[in-house]
Scaffold this motif. Structure first.
Motif, PDB file in Angstrom:
ATOM      1  N   GLY A   1       9.981 -33.110 -41.369  1.00 59.69           N
ATOM      2  CA  GLY A   1       8.694 -33.575 -41.867  1.00 59.69           C
ATOM      3  C   GLY A   1       7.770 -33.907 -40.715  1.00 59.69           C
ATOM      4  O   GLY A   1       8.210 -34.410 -39.681  1.00 59.69           O
ATOM      5  N   VAL A   2       6.489 -33.603 -40.872  1.00 62.12           N
ATOM      6  CA  VAL A   2       5.492 -33.890 -39.851  1.00 62.12           C
ATOM      7  C   VAL A   2       4.445 -34.818 -40.451  1.00 62.12           C
ATOM      8  O   VAL A   2       3.923 -34.547 -41.531  1.00 62.12           O
ATOM      9  CB  VAL A   2       4.814 -32.599 -39.346  1.00 62.12           C
ATOM     10  CG1 VAL A   2       3.776 -32.931 -38.277  1.00 62.12           C
ATOM     11  CG2 VAL A   2       5.853 -31.633 -38.782  1.00 62.12           C
ATOM     12  N   SER A   3       4.135 -35.905 -39.759  1.00 59.88           N
ATOM     13  CA  SER A   3       3.143 -36.855 -40.268  1.00 59.88           C
ATOM     14  C   SER A   3       1.855 -36.761 -39.460  1.00 59.88           C
ATOM     15  O   SER A   3       1.870 -36.451 -38.271  1.00 59.88           O
ATOM     16  CB  SER A   3       3.699 -38.284 -40.211  1.00 59.88           C
ATOM     17  OG  SER A   3       4.058 -38.624 -38.882  1.00 59.88           O
ATOM     18  N   GLY A   4       0.749 -37.029 -40.131  1.00 62.19           N
ATOM     19  CA  GLY A   4      -0.544 -37.036 -39.469  1.00 62.19           C
ATOM     20  C   GLY A   4      -1.386 -35.815 -39.804  1.00 62.19           C
ATOM     21  O   GLY A   4      -0.875 -34.795 -40.263  1.00 62.19           O
ATOM     22  N   ASN A   5      -2.677 -35.921 -39.561  1.00 65.91           N
ATOM     23  CA  ASN A   5      -3.597 -34.809 -39.828  1.00 65.91           C
ATOM     24  C   ASN A   5      -4.716 -34.767 -38.788  1.00 65.91           C
ATOM     25  O   ASN A   5      -5.895 -34.595 -39.126  1.00 65.91           O
ATOM     26  CB  ASN A   5      -4.170 -34.903 -41.243  1.00 65.91           C
ATOM     27  CG  ASN A   5      -4.902 -36.226 -41.491  1.00 65.91           C
ATOM     28  OD1 ASN A   5      -4.920 -37.110 -40.636  1.00 65.91           O
ATOM     29  ND2 ASN A   5      -5.507 -36.345 -42.656  1.00 65.91           N
ATOM     30  N   TYR A   6      -4.363 -34.958 -37.526  1.00 67.59           N
ATOM     31  CA  TYR A   6      -5.363 -34.900 -36.455  1.00 67.59           C
ATOM     32  C   TYR A   6      -6.062 -33.547 -36.508  1.00 67.59           C
ATOM     33  O   TYR A   6      -5.418 -32.509 -36.694  1.00 67.59           O
ATOM     34  CB  TYR A   6      -4.673 -35.083 -35.096  1.00 67.59           C
ATOM     35  CG  TYR A   6      -5.616 -35.428 -33.973  1.00 67.59           C
ATOM     36  CD1 TYR A   6      -5.932 -36.746 -33.692  1.00 67.59           C
ATOM     37  CD2 TYR A   6      -6.190 -34.426 -33.181  1.00 67.59           C
ATOM     38  CE1 TYR A   6      -6.797 -37.076 -32.649  1.00 67.59           C
ATOM     39  CE2 TYR A   6      -7.055 -34.744 -32.147  1.00 67.59           C
ATOM     40  CZ  TYR A   6      -7.354 -36.073 -31.878  1.00 67.59           C
ATOM     41  OH  TYR A   6      -8.217 -36.389 -30.854  1.00 67.59           O
ATOM     42  N   PRO A   7      -7.369 -33.527 -36.363  1.00 66.07           N
ATOM     43  CA  PRO A   7      -8.097 -32.250 -36.496  1.00 66.07           C
ATOM     44  C   PRO A   7      -7.746 -31.254 -35.392  1.00 66.07           C
ATOM     45  O   PRO A   7      -7.355 -31.630 -34.289  1.00 66.07           O
ATOM     46  CB  PRO A   7      -9.563 -32.677 -36.395  1.00 66.07           C
ATOM     47  CG  PRO A   7      -9.551 -33.999 -35.710  1.00 66.07           C
ATOM     48  CD  PRO A   7      -8.276 -34.655 -36.130  1.00 66.07           C
ATOM     49  N   GLY A   8      -7.882 -29.969 -35.736  1.00 62.98           N
ATOM     50  CA  GLY A   8      -7.720 -28.923 -34.735  1.00 62.98           C
ATOM     51  C   GLY A   8      -6.407 -28.184 -34.771  1.00 62.98           C
ATOM     52  O   GLY A   8      -6.065 -27.462 -33.828  1.00 62.98           O
TER      53      GLY A   8
ATOM     54  N   PHE B   1       7.292 -33.230 -32.694  1.00 59.38           N
ATOM     55  CA  PHE B   1       6.068 -32.835 -33.381  1.00 59.38           C
ATOM     56  C   PHE B   1       5.361 -34.083 -33.888  1.00 59.38           C
ATOM     57  O   PHE B   1       5.937 -34.926 -34.549  1.00 59.38           O
ATOM     58  CB  PHE B   1       6.337 -31.859 -34.537  1.00 59.38           C
ATOM     59  CG  PHE B   1       7.693 -31.979 -35.171  1.00 59.38           C
ATOM     60  CD1 PHE B   1       7.922 -32.870 -36.201  1.00 59.38           C
ATOM     61  CD2 PHE B   1       8.739 -31.190 -34.735  1.00 59.38           C
ATOM     62  CE1 PHE B   1       9.172 -32.976 -36.800  1.00 59.38           C
ATOM     63  CE2 PHE B   1       9.996 -31.282 -35.327  1.00 59.38           C
ATOM     64  CZ  PHE B   1      10.214 -32.178 -36.359  1.00 59.38           C
ATOM     65  N   ASP B   2       4.105 -34.198 -33.519  1.00 63.60           N
ATOM     66  CA  ASP B   2       3.307 -35.359 -33.892  1.00 63.60           C
ATOM     67  C   ASP B   2       1.907 -34.865 -34.219  1.00 63.60           C
ATOM     68  O   ASP B   2       1.219 -34.300 -33.358  1.00 63.60           O
ATOM     69  CB  ASP B   2       3.267 -36.366 -32.742  1.00 63.60           C
ATOM     70  CG  ASP B   2       2.597 -37.681 -33.140  1.00 63.60           C
ATOM     71  OD1 ASP B   2       1.944 -37.724 -34.199  1.00 63.60           O
ATOM     72  OD2 ASP B   2       2.728 -38.650 -32.373  1.00 63.60           O
ATOM     73  N   ALA B   3       1.498 -35.037 -35.461  1.00 64.30           N
ATOM     74  CA  ALA B   3       0.167 -34.609 -35.877  1.00 64.30           C
ATOM     75  C   ALA B   3      -0.804 -35.785 -35.975  1.00 64.30           C
ATOM     76  O   ALA B   3      -1.882 -35.657 -36.534  1.00 64.30           O
ATOM     77  CB  ALA B   3       0.247 -33.884 -37.214  1.00 64.30           C
ATOM     78  N   THR B   4      -0.410 -36.940 -35.425  1.00 66.49           N
ATOM     79  CA  THR B   4      -1.328 -38.089 -35.418  1.00 66.49           C
ATOM     80  C   THR B   4      -2.177 -38.112 -34.158  1.00 66.49           C
ATOM     81  O   THR B   4      -3.102 -38.917 -34.051  1.00 66.49           O
ATOM     82  CB  THR B   4      -0.552 -39.416 -35.514  1.00 66.49           C
ATOM     83  OG1 THR B   4       0.212 -39.612 -34.311  1.00 66.49           O
ATOM     84  CG2 THR B   4       0.380 -39.429 -36.718  1.00 66.49           C
ATOM     85  N   ILE B   5      -1.855 -37.238 -33.181  1.00 66.90           N
ATOM     86  CA  ILE B   5      -2.596 -37.185 -31.920  1.00 66.90           C
ATOM     87  C   ILE B   5      -2.960 -35.728 -31.621  1.00 66.90           C
ATOM     88  O   ILE B   5      -2.509 -34.812 -32.321  1.00 66.90           O
ATOM     89  CB  ILE B   5      -1.773 -37.765 -30.750  1.00 66.90           C
ATOM     90  CG1 ILE B   5      -0.509 -36.917 -30.494  1.00 66.90           C
ATOM     91  CG2 ILE B   5      -1.388 -39.209 -31.015  1.00 66.90           C
ATOM     92  CD1 ILE B   5       0.286 -37.352 -29.272  1.00 66.90           C
ATOM     93  N   ASN B   6      -3.757 -35.513 -30.603  1.00 63.71           N
ATOM     94  CA  ASN B   6      -4.099 -34.157 -30.202  1.00 63.71           C
ATOM     95  C   ASN B   6      -2.817 -33.394 -29.882  1.00 63.71           C
ATOM     96  O   ASN B   6      -2.008 -33.840 -29.063  1.00 63.71           O
ATOM     97  CB  ASN B   6      -5.013 -34.193 -28.977  1.00 63.71           C
ATOM     98  CG  ASN B   6      -5.453 -32.801 -28.554  1.00 63.71           C
ATOM     99  OD1 ASN B   6      -4.670 -32.024 -28.024  1.00 63.71           O
ATOM    100  ND2 ASN B   6      -6.714 -32.491 -28.784  1.00 63.71           N
TER     101      ASN B   6
END
Length: 421
Positions: free
Chosen positions: A62-69, A330-335
């Motif tokens: 599972g991957v959390s976050g939705n940082y744009p790009g 994997f971290d989608a809360t940051i760039n």
């Protein structure tokens, strides 16, 4: 912006300090320049891939976050990888999954072959990097009740055996085309949420499946297999077919690599202790350097005590030549590009600090029972100016020094990534 002369002056001071204890900083820089990290593609797109990007993640992932790009296409992902690599000193490798095939028509996992990775090979040649491979055994309808290669259903096993065979052909293609060995890593999510009656049969089926996958011989100068165990996963809390001991034994008896993922162990275990216990018997290691918080949460790697111990074990026991160092987080809360840079540079820093030590002298003291010297020197080393050597290493590799790379990240996200949304 850090000035070139300031870096050089600080390095000269550090060079003298280390020389006083018998450490050659030039030798350490040269040693680090030879270490290739295997950087994972899936940080850039949250493990969606291009085969079935709308498929829900399964297998305890599972991957959390939705940082744009987020990267949505092959061109966007390779553009982001190029940006990340430009901020990481040295030449490295990129890890791929079956999911990242670039096909000319809709294909299922078991249909994907070398021809579907020509895009990546062409890009790797242009970029000057190597490629590693992972067969994808998750996020697919045929992961039936959390089983793939160990399934009681022959039809399910046969499908995943084909996926495994195809991944080996792809990995061999990488090696042939790029002139460097491609590590093909195998991890499967098979297991039970609650207590099983039969613990032996699934493991026998897994052995048969894996043996069938690796039956065809490939030249190891092109590709070699690695097998990754796990303590447990979401949905298989009670029984993991591919446990650590299982794959430890499988790797040794099949003359393959054993993969150690830093997040796949009990939180109180030190994974660096496993290296020296396995290496006298095993062919070599594949590492997935991750950062567990509580357990296998795949946080971005940072320069923490666990990473320092991993680096020290590899360097002090002279295991780098038999160890492939891969990243896995994997971290989608940051760039997402910044995540690659932070994790890779932290890993390189840990390796460099480990190299900047009078290792032979300390081993001699240890063998002569001079534990006082061992403790005194290792404690003093903690405050030695290794950061100045790191800055010099970055400068020589024409990548930003210190936090200067963040300026480039901010420019890139405004000019490229934020325009994707």
């Amino acid at each position: 912006m850090v000035k070139e002369q300031e870096v050089k002056s600080a390095y000269e001071v550090a060079k003298e300090r280390y020389a006083e204890i018998g450490v050659d900083t030039e030798k350490a820089i040269e040693q680090l320049s030879k270490v290739k990290l295997s950087i994972h593609s899936w940080q850039g797109d949250d493990i969606h891939g291009f085969l079935n990007p709308d498929q829900e993640l399964t297998g305890g992932i599972g991957v959390s976050g939705n940082y744009p790009g987020i990267a949505r296409t092959p061109d966007e992902l390779t553009q982001d990888l190029h940006e990340g690599l430009s901020l990481i000193p040295g030449k490295h490798k990129i890890q791929l999954h079956t999911l990242y095939a670039v096909t000319d028509r809709k294909k299922d996992f078991d249909e994907v072959g070398p021809e579907d990775f020509k895009y990546w090979v062409d890009w790797a040649k242009e970029e000057g990097v190597g490629l590693d491979m992972n067969g994808t055994f998750f996020s697919h309808p045929k992961v039936k009740h959390n089983f793939t290669l160990a399934s009681p259903e022959k039809e399910i096993r046969d499908f995943w055996i084909k996926v495994g065979k195809q991944s080996r052909a792809i990995s061999n293609y990488f090696g042939e085309e790029l002139g460097q060995q491609s590590v093909n890593n195998f991890w499967i999510p098979d297991g039970f949420k609650d207590n099983p009656i039969d613990k032996l049969s699934p493991r026998k089926r897994l052995i048969e499946s894996l043996d069938e996958i690796i039956k065809e011989k490939y030249d190891e100068k092109n590709t070699i297999e690695a097998f990754e165990g796990k303590l447990f996963g979401t949905g298989i809390e009670s029984y993991t077919v591919g446990s650590h001991l299982f794959y430890n034994n499988y790797a040794i008896t099949r003359d393959k690599l054993w993969t150690i993922d830093a997040g796949h162990w009990h939180p109180t275990e030190d994974v660096s202790d496993k290296f020296s216990a396995f290496m006298p018997f095993g062919k070599g290691l594949m590492l997935h350097v991750s950062r567990p918080v509580r357990w296998d949460s795949d946080h971005v790697v940072i320069f923490d005590d666990a990473l320092v111990r991993i680096a020290r074990s590899l360097v002090r026991d002279d295991l780098l030549s038999k160890t492939n160092i891969g990243l896995d987080f994997f971290d989608a809360t940051i760039n997402r590009v910044a995540a690659w840079v932070i994790g890779a540079r932290s890993t390189q820093k840990a390796l460099l600090q480990a190299m900047l030590a009078p290792i032979d002298d300390l081993k001699k003291a240890e063998n002569e029972y001079d534990f006082t010297k061992r403790l005194a020197v290792t404690e003093e080393l903690k405050s030695f100016p290794f950061g100045a050597v790191w800055d010099e290493f970055c400068q020589r590799n024409n990548v930003p020094v210190g936090l200067d790379w963040m300026d480039e990240i901010r420019r890139y996200e405004k000019a490229v990534q934020f325009k994707r949304n």
